[in-house]
Every structure is written in structure tokens, then in C-alpha cells.
Design an enzyme around this catalytic site. Structure first.
Site, PDB file in Angstrom:
ATOM      1  N   GLU A  88      33.418  44.921  43.041  1.00  0.00           N
ATOM      2  CA  GLU A  88      32.663  44.750  44.290  1.00  0.00           C
ATOM      3  C   GLU A  88      31.381  45.562  44.323  1.00  0.00           C
ATOM      4  OE1 GLU A  88      35.953  44.863  44.319  1.00  0.00           O
ATOM      5  OE2 GLU A  88      36.585  43.083  45.425  1.00  0.00           O
ATOM      6  N   HIS A 109      45.131  46.557  53.615  1.00  0.00           N
ATOM      7  CA  HIS A 109      44.608  45.202  53.739  1.00  0.00           C
ATOM      8  C   HIS A 109      44.534  44.728  55.191  1.00  0.00           C
ATOM      9  CE1 HIS A 109      44.920  45.042  49.462  1.00  0.00           C
ATOM     10  NE2 HIS A 109      44.732  43.747  49.378  1.00  0.00           N
TER      11      HIS A 109
END
Lengths: 330, 327
Positions: free
Chosen positions: B60, B129
């Protein structure tokens, strides 16, 4: 600015004089900046490039229109070598309105888009993905430009460096990564940062070509760098190059550099490309003290004029602080 | 009018913008051959090819930074995070490069790009998450932040985000990609910075966004059944805030509940409450109520997770409280 000989030819006298002047301009710029810092006229951090100038000068010679240099916070040398006006560079250090980026960036954030000076990045390693992005855009648009991305050896150990190199290798981007190994990450010598001696050992993992040499000669540096630049330009072949160099000053102005010995510095002084080029002018081209001094005096005058300009430049307008955060702020 | 899911509306937006402007490209994990972890990019690889629908390795920081560098060089990247939870490892690229570049370069460079993906808790994914990132991304200058809750808004705002000259953080939701709604055929844009009244009312204002929108609408229905007429405002853009929309509604209803799927401490909801306190304190007939996540890390266990997320009942209770209405 333009080299009088190609990167692969032996330099003639004019060419030796030219690179000597270019390196000396950077050194004198920074010496005057250093003095202004101790006088309290420059604040913040000031990371000097003294000892590493040959790298910026060699790089500037290889740049074509549209090529980009992306480098670290030790960025004055590249700016001066790429033709950014010294007075605007100095004004940036002074935090003045006429600075390269209007006084908002200071020493660590030099940008001059049209000169190919694409920063000036102060978060270690954070610029590698960005530089890969410039090269991605070159491949996407087919503009034929090469991105040269410089980093210190200390940046080899942070994640963004790996990710930027990895994507550049995977996508075969027109980019050359150049590690300027000046032996110390702030005060930590390389041997306490990593167990490998040769930082180009990573190149095969990224399918990059590599090269590695000690920078004692600006012409050798330019010639070997040009090979990587041309492969990037013509074949989209990225490269990882490690340059063994040396900074004679501390990490920044606040660092007295007590972590190294006088003997070490003495050995390095003899390898200093600027010193060696001066020796070449004296020994190979018949320059005496007067001729060297005449060159030096003219450069000191140019850089002193930059200091005078910076001192005279006004502070940025107060309203300037609200500009440029978003495009519509203009 | 055609009915689309949010994922389809997002796909239409990207498709139309890529067809309109060949500088626009999509980059992220699984956006190409896999057609998107949530199928938002389905069909785009076949139509635009590998150059413009770029699968990345799991990196990322790397591909967010590549997006910044490409935008500086004149392209218009859409960077997809599989979830904004993974944007945490790219935070430096967004904070120090995307958001600062224009200012830091004295206006020499602009960074026209979109970082998009699902935000906030989905269902039973535990703490790493299940995070709401608006407080982080609204917390510094140099970016715009958008959060969408309907297919209509998703398409119109994503198209505006792609055309914006600034970096735009664009929040979606895993649990809302299948939400259906009417989307007009053809070209339309929704300006960034404009809130939308999702349900008009004149007794209590409920200010919300993202996953909070359906929850708030359910609560408003409960309020209606109990004789309270609540107005639900979907902010849609979290930075810059549509101050007029907030203040006009509060001046009309004099009672406010700020309700959202995110943490309470120092965040976007707090900013809204602060705005109301500063700008229209004397219009208020009751203290501002806030209903949001509990200030805890999320658990996997369903009961523990659900307890941390605001329910329509909790929001209704807050509506009743500011209306001094007995439950």
C-alpha cells in the site's frame, strides 16, 4: 551548464574547469549558508552536501528536458547543479518571499519543477514510491523522461524504500535509484545499520541492473551513471547504484560529528572530488594559485550576492499561509 | 430510472471517467484480473487494459506513493484500498506527500487523485479490520474527504472526486456495496462539499454520514411512529463541511443528534458538535447528543461487535431525549 565533452569522452581543459566551477559553486553556496546559520539568519535544519557535490554535478550533466531528480532533505547541491538560481535557493533558506517555494519549505524541501528539481523530501524513504510514480507516468504517457531518485544509505532500511524499488522493478519503470552512501545515517555508521557491505546486493531481487563505485572523480561518476540513465531511457530498465561518498560536515548543523576520527576525515579529504579536480587543474592544465583564486573569488562573489539577495528579500505576506493547501485556495 | 447497487454505481463512475479522460487509471490490489475484492472494478480491465487497470502486489505505501508521483506528473489516479484499514501502512504517503505537495511546492505541483475503498466496521472482522478512518483523514489540511451512502451519491460524487484537482479520500462500506437505489442514466455530478437532506423534518436534526445514514433513517422512522418529526442530514462530504446545511437545519429544529459509525474521541462528530455549539448555541433547546461507536477496540464475537455499533434504537432514544419526549 552544458558539458563540452560527452559522458564517455576524456575531458578537455575547459570541461575540467567547468565541472570544477560547478562543484565549487555548491560548496561555496553551502559554506555561506552554514555561516548564515551560525549567525542565526537561517533556522530549522540545515543538512550540508559538502563532499558529495560531484554526484549532483554529474547528474545535472546527464539530464534531458523532462528528466527529474527526486532526492532527500540534503538537497541544495542538486538544486544549484540543476540551475536553480542561487539567490532563490538562499532566500528559501532564509524563509523569505523570493525563496524557491516562497519560504514555505526551507532547506529540506527544495522544488523547482521546470529545472527538473522534483524535491526535496524530508521523510526518509517516503520519496521512493513517489519517484516510482513519476517514472510510472513517463511509461504511461511515453514521454521518454528518466527519473533519478537519490537516497541515503540510511534509507535502505525503511519499508517505503523497498516498496518503491519493488514496484519500479516489477513494472520496469524508467528510473535510476542512486544510494549516496556517505557512511553515516546521522551518527550511525553503516556497519551498525546492516550486516551487508554492498547495498546493491538487493538489485537482482528487483531485476535491476546495478553498479557501485567510490566517488572520487566527477567524470567517472558521470560516465558510469550515464550507462544506467540510458538503459532506463531506452529500455525501461531500472537500476540500483550505490555511490560511496563522504560528507565532511555533520548530519545537520547541530551535529559536531564526534563519531569519526580526524584520521578518517584526512583520508577522505584526499579523495574529495573537488580537491582532486583542483589538483588536476594545477598538475594537468597548468593552473596556479592566482588562476584558482580568480575562479574562487568570482564564485564567492556570486554566492555572497545570493546571501545579500536573501537578506533583502521580504518575509512572505501573512496571507500567504492560507494559500495552496487546496487548489481553490489560490 | 435504472436501479443500481452502490458497487455498480461506483463502477459506472470510474468507467465514464476513464472513457472521458485517458489520464484516469485505477490501481490497487485485485482491481484487474480478480475484478475487485468487492467487484467495484468488474469489467474495467477488459475494457481498458493492463495499462489503466493496474493490479499491484500487496504494497500500500508503494502504490499509494506511485499514485502521488503519477498525479504530480499529470495523471489522474484512482487508488483503491481493499479496505481503508490497509491505508494505515500508506498513511505517510497520504499525510506527507498527497496532502502537503501543493503547499510545500508553492503551488508548483497539484495532486489530483482519489484514494477510495471501504471504511468502518463490516461484520465480525475484529479490531484491525473494523476501523473508521474519517477522524484521521479529516484531521489535517490538504485533502477533501467524502463518504457515500447511496448509489446516486456514490456515482455523482466519485465522478466529481476524479475531476477534482486535489487529493480526495473517498469512503465506501463493505456492508453497503449491495445497497440498491435509483441512478439516472447518463452524465451527472454531485459537487463535493454539499450535504443532502435524506429525510426532511422539523423537530430534531440527525446529522450523519456513511453507514450511519440507513441507521439514522430507521431511527427517524421509529421517531415518526412516536410523534417526532426528525430531519436526517447526510453530510456526504466530511471535509470541507457543509456548514450552511448543518446550521440551517439546527436553526429550524433547535435539537440535534450527531450519529455516525465511528469513534467518539476527537473526531468528525466532535467537530460537528463543536461547530453547532459555537455557531448556534442560542438556537439549541437541548444539549447536542452524540451516538457513535463505543470507545473500544472491536471484537470478533457478534454480540460484542453489535454492542459497540450504534443501533436505530439508540439513535431514536437520543432523538427522544433532545425532544424531551418520554420513551
Amino acid at each position: 551548464m552544458t558539458p563540452t565533452t560527452s559522458p564517455t569522452q576524456a575531458p578537455d581543459k575547459d570541461e575540467v574547469v567547468r565541472v570544477f566551477k560547478e562543484m565549487l559553486r555548491i560548496r561555496r553556496f553551502e559554506e555561506l549558508a552554514s555561516r548564515a546559520y551560525t549567525q542565526g539568519k537561517i533556522s530549522g535544519f540545515l543538512h550540508l552536501y559538502i563532499g558529495q557535490e560531484a554526484i549532483a554535478v554529474a547528474t545535472a550533466d546527464l539530464m534531458k528536458d523532462g528528466d527529474r531528480v527526486v532526492t532527500t532533505y540534503r538537497d541544495h547541491g542538486f538544486a544549484v547543479a540543476l540551475g536553480c538560481e542561487p539567490q532563490r535557493c538562499m532566500a528559501e533558506l532564509f524563509g523569505k518571499k523570493d525563496g524557491l517555494v516562497g519560504g514555505v519549505g526551507g532547506s529540506m524541501h527544495f522544488f523547482d519543477r521546470d529545472k527538473g528539481m522534483w524535491g526535496g523530501y524530508a521523510i526518509v524513504g517516503g520519496h521512493l514510491p513517489v519517484a516510482a510514480g513519476h517514472a510510472f507516468a513517463s511509461k504511461y504517457t511515453g514521454d521518454g523522461a528518466v527519473t533519478l531518485c537519490f537516497l541515503g544509505e540510511g534509507a535502505m532500511h525503511i519499508g517505503a524504500t523497498h516498496e518503491g524499488m519493488h514496484l519500479a522493478g516489477l513494472w520496469k519503470l524508467p528510473i535510476v535509484f542512486v544510494v549516496e552512501n556517505n557512511q553515516y545515517a546521522m551518527g550511525t555508521p553503516l556497519k551498525r545499520q546492516t550486516l551487508v557491505d554492498d547495498l546493491t546486493v538487493r538489485a537482482p531481487a528487483y531485476r535491476m541492473t546495478s553498479d557501485r563505485w567510490e566517488v572520487t572523480d566527477v567524470f567517472e561518476t558521470r560516465r558510469r551513471l550515464s550507462e544506467a540513465v540510458e538503459r532506463a531511457r531506452t529500455d525501461n530498465q531500472p537500476a540500483l547504484i550505490e555511490l560511496l561518498t563522504y560528507r565532511f560536515r555533520g548530519h545537520s548543523m547541530s551535529d559536531p560529528a564526534k563519531y569519526r576520527t580526524k584520521d578518517e576525515v584526512e583520508v577522505q579529504r584526499k579523495k574529495d572530488p573537488l580537491y582532486r579536480t583542483e589538483q588536476s587543474l594545477r598538475e594537468d592544465h597548468g593552473f596556479g594559485d592566482d588562476a584558482i583564486e580568480a575562479i574562487d573569488d568570482a564564485i564567492v562573489e556570486e554566492m555572497q550576492a545570493a546571501v545579500d539577495f536573501a537578506e533583502a528579500s521580504p518575509q512572505p505576506d501573512p496571507e500567504h499561509r492560507f494559500r495552496n493547501h487546496l487548489v481553490e485556495d489560490d | 430510472m435504472p436501479t443500481l447497487q452502490i458497487r455498480e454505481a461506483l463502477r459506472e463512475a470510474m468507467d465514464e471517467e476513464m472513457a472521458r479522460d485517458d489520464r484516469v487509471f485505477v490501481m490497487g490490489e485485485e482491481v484487474g484480473y480478480y475484478e475487485g475484492a468487492y467487484k467495484c472494478t468488474q469489467g474495467l480491465l477488459a475494457k481498458y487494459g493492463e495499462q489503466r487497470v493496474v493490479d499491484t502486489p500487496i504494497a500500500e505505501a508503494g502504490f499509494a506513493g506511485v499514485g502521488v508521483g503519477a498525479a504530480m506528473a499529470g495523471l489522474r489516479p484512482i487508488i483503491e484500498f481493499m479496505t481503508f484499514n490497509f491505508s494505515a501502512v500508506a498513511f505517510d504517503q497520504i499525510l506527507n506527500n498527497a496532502a502537503k505537495m501543493r503547499h510545500l511546492t508553492g503551488g508548483q505541483f497539484t495532486v489530483p487523485m482519489v484514494f477510495r475503498g471501504p471504511n468502518a466496521a463490516a461484520h465480525m472482522l475484529s479490531s484491525t479490520h473494523s476501523q473508521a478512518f474519517e477522524s484521521f483523514y479529516c484531521g489535517f489540511p490538504g485533502v477533501k474527504v467524502v463518504s457515500v451512502a447511496t448509489p446516486y451519491d456514490a456515482k455523482g460524487l466519485l465522478k466529481s472526486a476524479v475531476r477534482d484537482e486535489n487529493p480526495v479520500i473517498f469512503f465506501e462500506s463493505e456492508v453497503m456495496y449491495g445497497v440498491k437505489g435509483e441512478v439516472p442514466e447518463g452524465e451527472y455530478l454531485i459537487p463535493i462539499g454539499e450535504a443532502d437532506i435524506k429525510r426532511p423534518g422539523d423537530q430534531v436534526t440527525v446529522i450523519t454520514w456513511g453507514q450511519g445514514v440507513p441507521t439514522a433513517l430507521e431511527a427517524a422512522k421509529m421517531a415518526e411512529e412516536n410523534g417526532i418529526d426528525a430531519e436526517v442530514i447526510d453530510l456526504r462530504t466530511l471535509r470541507p463541511l457543509d456548514k450552511d446545511a448543518i446550521l440551517n437545519s439546527v436553526r429550524k429544529t433547535n435539537r440535534v443528534v450527531v450519529s455516525y459509525h465511528g469513534w467518539p474521541y476527537g473526531g468528525t462528530g466532535a467537530e460537528v458538535a463543536d461547530l453547532i455549539a459555537r455557531e448556534c448555541f442560542y438556537d439549541l433547546d437541548a444539549p447536542v447528543e452524540r451516538v457513535c461507536y463505543e470507545d473500544i477496540n472491536f471484537s470478533y464475537a457478534e454480540n460484542l461487535e453489535q454492542l459497540a455499533i450504534p443501533s436505530p434504537k439508540q439513535i431514536y432514544e437520543a432523538i427522544a431525549k433532545v425532544a424531551y419526549h418520554s420513551l
